[in-house]
Design a protein around this motif. Structure first.
Motif, PDB file in Angstrom:
ATOM      1  N   HIS A   1       1.049  -1.020  -0.153  1.00 38.88           N
ATOM      2  CA  HIS A   1       0.003  -0.044   0.262  1.00 38.88           C
ATOM      3  C   HIS A   1       1.225   1.223  -0.345  1.00 38.88           C
ATOM      4  N   THR A   2       1.780   1.191   1.024  1.00 39.32           N
ATOM      5  CA  THR A   2       2.971   2.676   0.620  1.00 39.32           C
ATOM      6  C   THR A   2       4.021   2.592  -0.569  1.00 39.32           C
ATOM      7  N   ILE A   3       3.872   1.511  -1.058  1.00 31.06           N
ATOM      8  CA  ILE A   3       4.747   1.464  -2.469  1.00 31.06           C
ATOM      9  C   ILE A   3       3.699   2.344  -3.637  1.00 31.06           C
ATOM     10  N   LYS A   4       2.007   1.459  -3.322  1.00 25.42           N
ATOM     11  CA  LYS A   4       1.339   2.032  -4.280  1.00 25.42           C
ATOM     12  C   LYS A   4       1.031   4.087  -4.313  1.00 25.42           C
ATOM     13  N   THR A   5       0.412   4.452  -2.476  1.00 25.29           N
ATOM     14  CA  THR A   5       0.977   5.585  -2.426  1.00 25.29           C
ATOM     15  C   THR A   5       1.745   6.453  -3.668  1.00 25.29           C
ATOM     16  N   PHE A   6       2.937   6.387  -3.294  1.00 24.87           N
ATOM     17  CA  PHE A   6       4.331   6.372  -3.276  1.00 24.87           C
ATOM     18  C   PHE A   6       3.619   6.854  -4.823  1.00 24.87           C
ATOM     19  N   THR A   7       3.737   5.696  -5.898  1.00 22.63           N
ATOM     20  CA  THR A   7       4.023   5.424  -6.893  1.00 22.63           C
ATOM     21  C   THR A   7       2.689   6.653  -7.575  1.00 22.63           C
ATOM     22  N   ASP A   8       0.928   6.321  -7.031  1.00 26.88           N
ATOM     23  CA  ASP A   8       0.804   7.204  -7.336  1.00 26.88           C
ATOM     24  C   ASP A   8       0.911   8.948  -7.132  1.00 26.88           C
ATOM     25  N   ARG A   9       1.338   8.901  -6.300  1.00 27.44           N
ATOM     26  CA  ARG A   9       1.701  10.297  -6.304  1.00 27.44           C
ATOM     27  C   ARG A   9       2.595  10.856  -7.277  1.00 27.44           C
ATOM     28  N   ILE A  10       3.915  10.058  -7.627  1.00 26.42           N
ATOM     29  CA  ILE A  10       5.008  10.416  -8.300  1.00 26.42           C
ATOM     30  C   ILE A  10       4.130  10.340  -9.900  1.00 26.42           C
TER      31      ILE A  10
ATOM     32  N   THR B   1      -0.340  14.581 -11.081  1.00 25.82           N
ATOM     33  CA  THR B   1      -0.011  16.006 -12.526  1.00 25.82           C
ATOM     34  C   THR B   1       0.766  16.610 -11.054  1.00 25.82           C
ATOM     35  N   GLU B   2       1.054  16.610 -10.144  1.00 28.32           N
ATOM     36  CA  GLU B   2       1.910  16.656  -9.207  1.00 28.32           C
ATOM     37  C   GLU B   2       3.343  16.769  -9.853  1.00 28.32           C
ATOM     38  N   PHE B   3       4.255  15.658 -10.429  1.00 27.02           N
ATOM     39  CA  PHE B   3       5.012  16.136 -11.027  1.00 27.02           C
ATOM     40  C   PHE B   3       4.559  15.656 -12.732  1.00 27.02           C
ATOM     41  N   THR B   4       4.508  15.160 -13.256  1.00 18.73           N
ATOM     42  CA  THR B   4       4.611  14.966 -14.240  1.00 18.73           C
ATOM     43  C   THR B   4       4.327  16.214 -15.033  1.00 18.73           C
TER      44      THR B   4
ATOM     45  N   LEU C   1      12.258  19.569  -8.737  1.00 21.32           N
ATOM     46  CA  LEU C   1      11.339  18.588  -8.640  1.00 21.32           C
ATOM     47  C   LEU C   1      11.691  17.253  -8.569  1.00 21.32           C
ATOM     48  N   GLN C   2      13.266  17.030  -9.261  1.00 21.16           N
ATOM     49  CA  GLN C   2      13.749  15.139  -9.110  1.00 21.16           C
ATOM     50  C   GLN C   2      13.881  15.387  -7.753  1.00 21.16           C
ATOM     51  N   GLU C   3      14.883  16.375  -6.781  1.00 25.42           N
ATOM     52  CA  GLU C   3      15.180  16.157  -5.655  1.00 25.42           C
ATOM     53  C   GLU C   3      14.051  15.668  -5.090  1.00 25.42           C
ATOM     54  N   LYS C   4      12.464  16.302  -5.166  1.00 37.94           N
ATOM     55  CA  LYS C   4      11.487  16.640  -3.974  1.00 37.94           C
ATOM     56  C   LYS C   4      10.998  14.758  -3.798  1.00 37.94           C
ATOM     57  N   ALA C   5      11.771  14.427  -5.899  1.00 43.32           N
ATOM     58  CA  ALA C   5      10.780  12.830  -5.517  1.00 43.32           C
ATOM     59  C   ALA C   5      11.998  12.132  -4.910  1.00 43.32           C
ATOM     60  N   MET C   6      12.978  12.064  -5.107  1.00 43.84           N
ATOM     61  CA  MET C   6      14.149  11.307  -4.957  1.00 43.84           C
ATOM     62  C   MET C   6      14.145  11.668  -3.206  1.00 43.84           C
ATOM     63  N   SER C   7      13.823  12.631  -2.149  1.00 38.22           N
ATOM     64  CA  SER C   7      13.418  12.526  -0.694  1.00 38.22           C
ATOM     65  C   SER C   7      12.278  11.823  -0.644  1.00 38.22           C
ATOM     66  N   LEU C   8      11.576  11.496  -1.943  1.00 37.82           N
ATOM     67  CA  LEU C   8       9.850  10.861  -1.005  1.00 37.82           C
ATOM     68  C   LEU C   8      10.612   9.431  -0.737  1.00 37.82           C
ATOM     69  N   TYR C   9      11.395   8.740  -1.942  1.00 38.14           N
ATOM     70  CA  TYR C   9      11.167   7.934  -2.005  1.00 38.14           C
ATOM     71  C   TYR C   9      12.489   7.307  -0.817  1.00 38.14           C
ATOM     72  N   GLU C  10      13.188   8.398  -0.376  1.00 40.25           N
ATOM     73  CA  GLU C  10      14.125   8.238   0.493  1.00 40.25           C
ATOM     74  C   GLU C  10      12.715   7.259   1.487  1.00 40.25           C
ATOM     75  N   GLU C  11      12.322   8.513   2.022  1.00 41.02           N
ATOM     76  CA  GLU C  11      10.859   8.351   2.665  1.00 41.02           C
ATOM     77  C   GLU C  11      10.503   6.861   2.598  1.00 41.02           C
TER      78      GLU C  11
ATOM     79  N   ALA D   1       9.349   1.282  -7.687  1.00 40.19           N
ATOM     80  CA  ALA D   1       8.970   2.430  -6.969  1.00 40.19           C
ATOM     81  C   ALA D   1       9.942   2.964  -7.772  1.00 40.19           C
ATOM     82  N   LEU D   2      11.068   3.059  -7.455  1.00 37.72           N
ATOM     83  CA  LEU D   2      12.928   3.794  -7.753  1.00 37.72           C
ATOM     84  C   LEU D   2      12.558   3.926  -9.657  1.00 37.72           C
ATOM     85  N   SER D   3      12.309   2.594 -10.422  1.00 39.04           N
ATOM     86  CA  SER D   3      11.434   2.832 -11.690  1.00 39.04           C
ATOM     87  C   SER D   3      10.257   3.520 -12.204  1.00 39.04           C
ATOM     88  N   VAL D   4       9.175   4.593 -11.231  1.00 37.88           N
ATOM     89  CA  VAL D   4       8.319   4.915 -11.241  1.00 37.88           C
ATOM     90  C   VAL D   4       9.573   6.304 -11.632  1.00 37.88           C
TER      91      VAL D   4
END
Length: 211
Positions: free
Chosen positions: A43-52, A55-58, A134-144, A168-171
């Motif tokens: 669930h946590t991984i799915k929540t992360f990938t959905d956010r990435i 439109t917040e990131f795309t 934005l990429q730094e933000k995405a990687m920060s979320l990935y570390e979390e 996750a990282l692939s996304v």
């Protein structure tokens, strides 16, 4: 005296059954915990990938704003160029055309085009800086996310790493590649457009010189 051994045996049987039930409960609890950890991790991984993938990131608002500012500057530069080209009619017969007037027109054309190139380069620089943030933000979320997966410990570390990389990282990497392609396409378009504008003004300047 003959009854006592049977009572002791019965008591021991009861204790064995209680122990077996307790072991069964512990195993069921462990299985339930493992299932919860797996479900929580997924669930946590799915929540992360959905956010990435949102439109917040795309289609980030900051990039859209910067592209709109570039578009407005581009329209102004285009209108200025058209206005400058229309000034050529003032240099043509029956008006008096002189080398000095042609030179001044060419210099003004070059100045306008240089100003637009600088403006476009500045705008694209802001777009690239925005994407970097934005990429730094995405990687920060990935570390979390990675820390959460480690804490849930649903699988061994190597399995966790594989799951994080593939799901996750692939996304994150795919989003970054798509963003880079979008920015590169915009930059290529602006450069090609600038070359066309310069070539048009150069041809028109050559025509005036021949006149």
């Amino acid at each position: 005296y003959e009854i006592m051994p049977s009572l002791v045996g019965s008591e021991m049987c009861i204790r064995d059954r209680e122990i077996d039930l307790e072991k069964q409960k512990i195993e069921e609890w462990r299985a339930a915990m493992e299932q919860w950890r797996a479900l929580r991790t997924n669930h946590t991984i799915k929540t992360f990938t959905d956010r990435i993938e949102s439109t917040e990131f795309t289609e980030p608002a900051d990039r859209l704003r910067l592209f709109e500012e570039l578009r407005q500057d581009q329209l102004k530069a285009h209108d200025n160029m058209l206005e400058h080209i229309e000034m050529v009619t003032e240099l043509l017969p029956p008006n008096a055309i002189t080398p000095r007037s042609v030179q001044r027109w060419s210099e003004e054309s070059t100045s306008d085009l240089d100003a637009w190139d600088a403006k476009a380069q500045e705008g694209m620089g802001k777009v690239q800086d925005s994407e970097k943030a934005l990429q730094e933000k995405a990687m920060s979320l990935y570390e979390e996310l990675k820390a959460d997966v480690r804490r849930y410990a649903a699988w061994p570390p190597d399995v966790q790493d594989q799951k994080l990389n593939t799901e996750a990282l692939s996304v994150v990497e795919e989003r970054q590649a798509q963003a880079a392609a979008t920015i590169r396409a915009a930059d290529d378009f602006l450069q090609q457009q600038s070359e066309i504008w310069r070539e048009s003004c150069s041809l028109l300047g050559g025509f005036l010189i021949r006149m």
